[in-house]
Motif scaffolding. Sequence first.
Motif, PDB file in Angstrom:
ATOM      1  N   PHE A  52      22.128  33.115  40.281  1.00 24.41           N
ATOM      2  CA  PHE A  52      23.419  32.482  40.518  1.00 24.41           C
ATOM      3  C   PHE A  52      24.496  33.550  40.525  1.00 24.41           C
ATOM      4  N   VAL A  53      25.304  33.534  41.559  1.00 24.87           N
ATOM      5  CA  VAL A  53      26.455  34.422  41.663  1.00 24.87           C
ATOM      6  C   VAL A  53      27.672  33.517  41.807  1.00 24.87           C
ATOM      7  N   GLY A  54      28.496  33.463  40.779  1.00 31.17           N
ATOM      8  CA  GLY A  54      29.646  32.582  40.859  1.00 31.17           C
ATOM      9  C   GLY A  54      30.362  32.410  39.542  1.00 31.17           C
ATOM     10  N   LEU A  55      31.151  31.369  39.478  1.00 33.72           N
ATOM     11  CA  LEU A  55      31.961  31.072  38.307  1.00 33.72           C
ATOM     12  C   LEU A  55      31.611  29.708  37.732  1.00 33.72           C
ATOM     13  N   HIS A  56      31.592  29.636  36.419  1.00 34.12           N
ATOM     14  CA  HIS A  56      31.503  28.369  35.712  1.00 34.12           C
ATOM     15  C   HIS A  56      32.939  28.080  35.286  1.00 34.12           C
ATOM     16  N   ILE A  57      33.512  27.015  35.808  1.00 36.08           N
ATOM     17  CA  ILE A  57      34.935  26.741  35.609  1.00 36.08           C
ATOM     18  C   ILE A  57      35.122  25.556  34.670  1.00 36.08           C
TER      19      ILE A  57
ATOM     20  N   ALA B  24      32.087  36.530  47.227  1.00 44.63           N
ATOM     21  CA  ALA B  24      33.462  36.280  46.782  1.00 44.63           C
ATOM     22  C   ALA B  24      34.198  35.401  47.785  1.00 44.63           C
ATOM     23  N   ALA B  25      33.999  35.663  49.064  1.00 47.96           N
ATOM     24  CA  ALA B  25      34.645  34.851  50.099  1.00 47.96           C
ATOM     25  C   ALA B  25      34.147  33.406  50.052  1.00 47.96           C
ATOM     26  N   ALA B  26      32.834  33.230  49.892  1.00 49.14           N
ATOM     27  CA  ALA B  26      32.268  31.880  49.837  1.00 49.14           C
ATOM     28  C   ALA B  26      32.762  31.124  48.604  1.00 49.14           C
ATOM     29  N   ILE B  27      32.821  31.809  47.481  1.00 42.89           N
ATOM     30  CA  ILE B  27      33.271  31.169  46.243  1.00 42.89           C
ATOM     31  C   ILE B  27      34.729  30.747  46.362  1.00 42.89           C
TER      32      ILE B  27
ATOM     33  N   ILE C  79      32.690  22.621  36.125  1.00 45.40           N
ATOM     34  CA  ILE C  79      31.988  22.738  37.392  1.00 45.40           C
ATOM     35  C   ILE C  79      31.507  24.167  37.568  1.00 45.40           C
ATOM     36  N   SER C  80      30.576  24.363  38.461  1.00 43.80           N
ATOM     37  CA  SER C  80      30.119  25.701  38.820  1.00 43.80           C
ATOM     38  C   SER C  80      30.305  25.880  40.312  1.00 43.80           C
ATOM     39  N   VAL C  81      30.869  27.010  40.689  1.00 39.62           N
ATOM     40  CA  VAL C  81      31.089  27.324  42.095  1.00 39.62           C
ATOM     41  C   VAL C  81      30.422  28.660  42.354  1.00 39.62           C
ATOM     42  N   GLY C  82      29.492  28.701  43.291  1.00 39.04           N
ATOM     43  CA  GLY C  82      28.821  29.960  43.575  1.00 39.04           C
ATOM     44  C   GLY C  82      27.737  29.816  44.613  1.00 39.04           C
ATOM     45  N   VAL C  83      26.976  30.874  44.751  1.00 39.20           N
ATOM     46  CA  VAL C  83      25.875  30.930  45.703  1.00 39.20           C
ATOM     47  C   VAL C  83      24.647  31.513  45.007  1.00 39.20           C
ATOM     48  N   ASN C  84      23.498  31.286  45.570  1.00 37.91           N
ATOM     49  CA  ASN C  84      22.269  31.884  45.057  1.00 37.91           C
ATOM     50  C   ASN C  84      21.888  33.060  45.942  1.00 37.91           C
TER      51      ASN C  84
END
Length: 109
Positions: free
Chosen positions: A25-30, A70-73, A92-97
């Motif tokens: 997982f590459v992203g943020l847990h918000i 970063a652009a996708a997130i 929520i979680s926003v990211g990509v695998n």
Amino acid sequence: MEMVLPASYAVIEEEEMMYLDGGGFVGLHINLSAKTRGMAAVVAGGFAAGVVGWYVKDLALTGPWGAGAAAAITATTAGVVGYAVKNKLKRISVGVNIPFVSWSKTVTI
């Protein structure tokens, strides 16, 4: 022809499959603060997208895969946060695998 499972098999969840495949997982847990949850969905989404841009700037500097992630997130944050506010979600979680990569942060907006 019908698919037949072997006599010994185990049901695994999506997270386990990603681990087996080497995905991360590459992203943020918000975590959405009470102030953000109190905003209108569209306003909260726009606000969160701006804040998320600040957090993923370090990710964008890691190379082409980081810049794309970063652009996708950033691009999807407004919609996801708007949906979360509308449905009264607090996290929520926003990211990509991305295979063989793992990068995440937990932030409160």
